[in-house]
Design a protein around this motif. Structure first.
Motif, PDB file in Angstrom:
ATOM      1  N   MET A  10       0.848  -1.184   0.000  1.00 43.70           N
ATOM      2  CA  MET A  10       0.000   0.000   0.000  1.00 43.70           C
ATOM      3  C   MET A  10       0.887   1.238   0.000  1.00 43.70           C
ATOM      4  O   MET A  10       1.932   1.259   0.609  1.00 43.70           O
ATOM      5  N   SER A  11       0.408   2.267  -0.668  1.00 44.10           N
ATOM      6  CA  SER A  11       1.185   3.484  -0.851  1.00 44.10           C
ATOM      7  C   SER A  11       0.356   4.690  -0.426  1.00 44.10           C
ATOM      8  O   SER A  11      -0.873   4.619  -0.351  1.00 44.10           O
ATOM      9  N   GLU A  12       1.057   5.799  -0.160  1.00 41.13           N
ATOM     10  CA  GLU A  12       0.385   7.039   0.202  1.00 41.13           C
ATOM     11  C   GLU A  12       1.143   8.204  -0.429  1.00 41.13           C
ATOM     12  O   GLU A  12       2.367   8.205  -0.463  1.00 41.13           O
ATOM     13  N   ALA A  13       0.387   9.170  -0.932  1.00 40.33           N
ATOM     14  CA  ALA A  13       0.976  10.389  -1.490  1.00 40.33           C
ATOM     15  C   ALA A  13       0.133  11.566  -1.023  1.00 40.33           C
ATOM     16  O   ALA A  13      -1.045  11.403  -0.693  1.00 40.33           O
ATOM     17  N   SER A  14       0.741  12.734  -0.995  1.00 45.22           N
ATOM     18  CA  SER A  14      -0.033  13.910  -0.598  1.00 45.22           C
ATOM     19  C   SER A  14       0.317  15.105  -1.476  1.00 45.22           C
ATOM     20  O   SER A  14       1.406  15.188  -2.035  1.00 45.22           O
ATOM     21  N   ILE A  15      -0.648  16.003  -1.574  1.00 47.50           N
ATOM     22  CA  ILE A  15      -0.510  17.226  -2.362  1.00 47.50           C
ATOM     23  C   ILE A  15      -0.912  18.378  -1.450  1.00 47.50           C
ATOM     24  O   ILE A  15      -1.974  18.334  -0.821  1.00 47.50           O
ATOM     25  N   SER A  16      -0.096  19.400  -1.407  1.00 48.08           N
ATOM     26  CA  SER A  16      -0.393  20.571  -0.594  1.00 48.08           C
ATOM     27  C   SER A  16      -1.430  21.446  -1.305  1.00 48.08           C
ATOM     28  O   SER A  16      -1.281  21.753  -2.480  1.00 48.08           O
ATOM     29  N   VAL A  17      -2.472  21.816  -0.571  1.00 49.26           N
ATOM     30  CA  VAL A  17      -3.501  22.723  -1.094  1.00 49.26           C
ATOM     31  C   VAL A  17      -3.821  23.720   0.013  1.00 49.26           C
ATOM     32  O   VAL A  17      -4.538  23.406   0.949  1.00 49.26           O
ATOM     33  N   ALA A  76     -12.222   5.641 -10.537  1.00 52.77           N
ATOM     34  CA  ALA A  76     -11.347   5.353 -11.676  1.00 52.77           C
ATOM     35  C   ALA A  76     -10.079   4.628 -11.245  1.00 52.77           C
ATOM     36  O   ALA A  76      -9.576   3.762 -11.975  1.00 52.77           O
ATOM     37  N   PHE A  77      -9.564   4.948 -10.054  1.00 48.09           N
ATOM     38  CA  PHE A  77      -8.284   4.384  -9.628  1.00 48.09           C
ATOM     39  C   PHE A  77      -8.373   3.476  -8.410  1.00 48.09           C
ATOM     40  O   PHE A  77      -7.363   2.924  -7.984  1.00 48.09           O
ATOM     41  N   ASP A  78      -9.556   3.330  -7.841  1.00 46.74           N
ATOM     42  CA  ASP A  78      -9.745   2.493  -6.653  1.00 46.74           C
ATOM     43  C   ASP A  78      -8.777   2.904  -5.543  1.00 46.74           C
ATOM     44  O   ASP A  78      -7.982   2.099  -5.046  1.00 46.74           O
ATOM     45  N   VAL A  79      -8.821   4.196  -5.184  1.00 50.70           N
ATOM     46  CA  VAL A  79      -7.981   4.743  -4.123  1.00 50.70           C
ATOM     47  C   VAL A  79      -8.863   5.448  -3.095  1.00 50.70           C
ATOM     48  O   VAL A  79     -10.023   5.738  -3.354  1.00 50.70           O
ATOM     49  N   ARG A  80      -8.272   5.702  -1.942  1.00 52.00           N
ATOM     50  CA  ARG A  80      -8.931   6.514  -0.919  1.00 52.00           C
ATOM     51  C   ARG A  80      -8.311   7.906  -0.981  1.00 52.00           C
ATOM     52  O   ARG A  80      -7.090   8.044  -1.081  1.00 52.00           O
ATOM     53  N   ILE A  81      -9.168   8.928  -0.898  1.00 52.26           N
ATOM     54  CA  ILE A  81      -8.695  10.309  -0.944  1.00 52.26           C
ATOM     55  C   ILE A  81      -9.355  11.076   0.193  1.00 52.26           C
ATOM     56  O   ILE A  81     -10.566  10.979   0.384  1.00 52.26           O
ATOM     57  N   ALA A  82      -8.538  11.817   0.930  1.00 50.58           N
ATOM     58  CA  ALA A  82      -9.059  12.634   2.025  1.00 50.58           C
ATOM     59  C   ALA A  82      -8.293  13.951   2.073  1.00 50.58           C
ATOM     60  O   ALA A  82      -7.152  14.029   1.627  1.00 50.58           O
ATOM     61  N   ALA A  83      -8.940  14.950   2.630  1.00 52.51           N
ATOM     62  CA  ALA A  83      -8.282  16.244   2.840  1.00 52.51           C
ATOM     63  C   ALA A  83      -7.964  16.358   4.327  1.00 52.51           C
ATOM     64  O   ALA A  83      -8.846  16.180   5.168  1.00 52.51           O
ATOM     65  N   ARG A  84      -6.688  16.626   4.619  1.00 55.59           N
ATOM     66  CA  ARG A  84      -6.258  16.767   6.007  1.00 55.59           C
ATOM     67  C   ARG A  84      -5.227  17.890   6.116  1.00 55.59           C
ATOM     68  O   ARG A  84      -4.219  17.869   5.422  1.00 55.59           O
ATOM     69  N   ASN A  85      -5.480  18.839   6.994  1.00 50.54           N
ATOM     70  CA  ASN A  85      -4.507  19.875   7.324  1.00 50.54           C
ATOM     71  C   ASN A  85      -3.873  20.547   6.097  1.00 50.54           C
ATOM     72  O   ASN A  85      -2.656  20.658   5.998  1.00 50.54           O
ATOM     73  N   GLY A  86      -4.701  20.963   5.152  1.00 48.55           N
ATOM     74  CA  GLY A  86      -4.187  21.648   3.965  1.00 48.55           C
ATOM     75  C   GLY A  86      -3.513  20.738   2.957  1.00 48.55           C
ATOM     76  O   GLY A  86      -2.763  21.197   2.104  1.00 48.55           O
ATOM     77  N   VAL A 100      -3.737  10.676  -0.736  1.00 52.13           N
ATOM     78  CA  VAL A 100      -4.215   9.599  -1.602  1.00 52.13           C
ATOM     79  C   VAL A 100      -3.578   8.302  -1.112  1.00 52.13           C
ATOM     80  O   VAL A 100      -2.360   8.224  -0.960  1.00 52.13           O
ATOM     81  N   GLU A 101      -4.412   7.278  -0.866  1.00 52.03           N
ATOM     82  CA  GLU A 101      -3.916   5.995  -0.368  1.00 52.03           C
ATOM     83  C   GLU A 101      -4.451   4.861  -1.216  1.00 52.03           C
ATOM     84  O   GLU A 101      -5.597   4.902  -1.680  1.00 52.03           O
ATOM     85  N   GLY A 102      -3.621   3.834  -1.403  1.00 54.39           N
ATOM     86  CA  GLY A 102      -4.028   2.655  -2.156  1.00 54.39           C
ATOM     87  C   GLY A 102      -2.806   1.947  -2.705  1.00 54.39           C
ATOM     88  O   GLY A 102      -1.689   2.123  -2.212  1.00 54.39           O
ATOM     89  N   ALA A 103      -3.010   1.148  -3.752  1.00 63.42           N
ATOM     90  CA  ALA A 103      -1.905   0.442  -4.403  1.00 63.42           C
ATOM     91  C   ALA A 103      -0.989   1.456  -5.099  1.00 63.42           C
ATOM     92  O   ALA A 103      -1.418   2.546  -5.478  1.00 63.42           O
ATOM     93  N   ALA A 149      -0.175   6.756  -7.710  1.00 63.10           N
ATOM     94  CA  ALA A 149       0.616   7.640  -8.575  1.00 63.10           C
ATOM     95  C   ALA A 149      -0.258   8.274  -9.647  1.00 63.10           C
ATOM     96  O   ALA A 149      -0.146   9.477  -9.929  1.00 63.10           O
ATOM     97  N   GLN A 150      -1.146   7.479 -10.247  1.00 63.91           N
ATOM     98  CA  GLN A 150      -2.013   7.998 -11.304  1.00 63.91           C
ATOM     99  C   GLN A 150      -3.014   9.019 -10.755  1.00 63.91           C
ATOM    100  O   GLN A 150      -3.204  10.091 -11.344  1.00 63.91           O
ATOM    101  N   ALA A 151      -3.648   8.702  -9.637  1.00 69.08           N
ATOM    102  CA  ALA A 151      -4.619   9.617  -9.042  1.00 69.08           C
ATOM    103  C   ALA A 151      -3.940  10.912  -8.603  1.00 69.08           C
ATOM    104  O   ALA A 151      -4.493  12.004  -8.777  1.00 69.08           O
TER     105      ALA A 151
END
Length: 84
Positions: free
Chosen positions: A1-8, A31-41, A45-48, A53-55
């Protein structure tokens, strides 16, 4: 399982990326079968590995669209999703 984040930092950008009633968010999740949440700005994105990476790529591109045009529409999201 992998996790990535984007600052907003801009709440308006977050609303634009997620779409009306979170419609964009749901399409990306499906489309990508991932979990997405907004936390602290940040958008997290979590999943395979590859789907995360695609999401993340789609969300980063949507963020650029928002920065250039002030909003993101469903047609732009569909265009980005078709790349995958």
């Amino acid at each position: 399982m992998s996790e990535a984040s984007i600052s907003v930092d801009d709440p308006a950008a977050l609303l634009s990326l997620f779409g009306p009633r979170d419609q964009h968010l749901r399409k990306i999740r499906e489309a990508f079968d991932v979990r997405i949440a907004a936390r602290n700005g940040r958008i997290v994105v979590e999943g395979a590995d590859q789907p995360v990476a695609q999401a993340t790529t789609v969300l980063e591109q949507l963020k650029q669209v928002h920065e250039q045009h002030g909003s993101v529409d469903a047609a732009e999201l569909e265009k980005l999703l078709l790349q995958f």
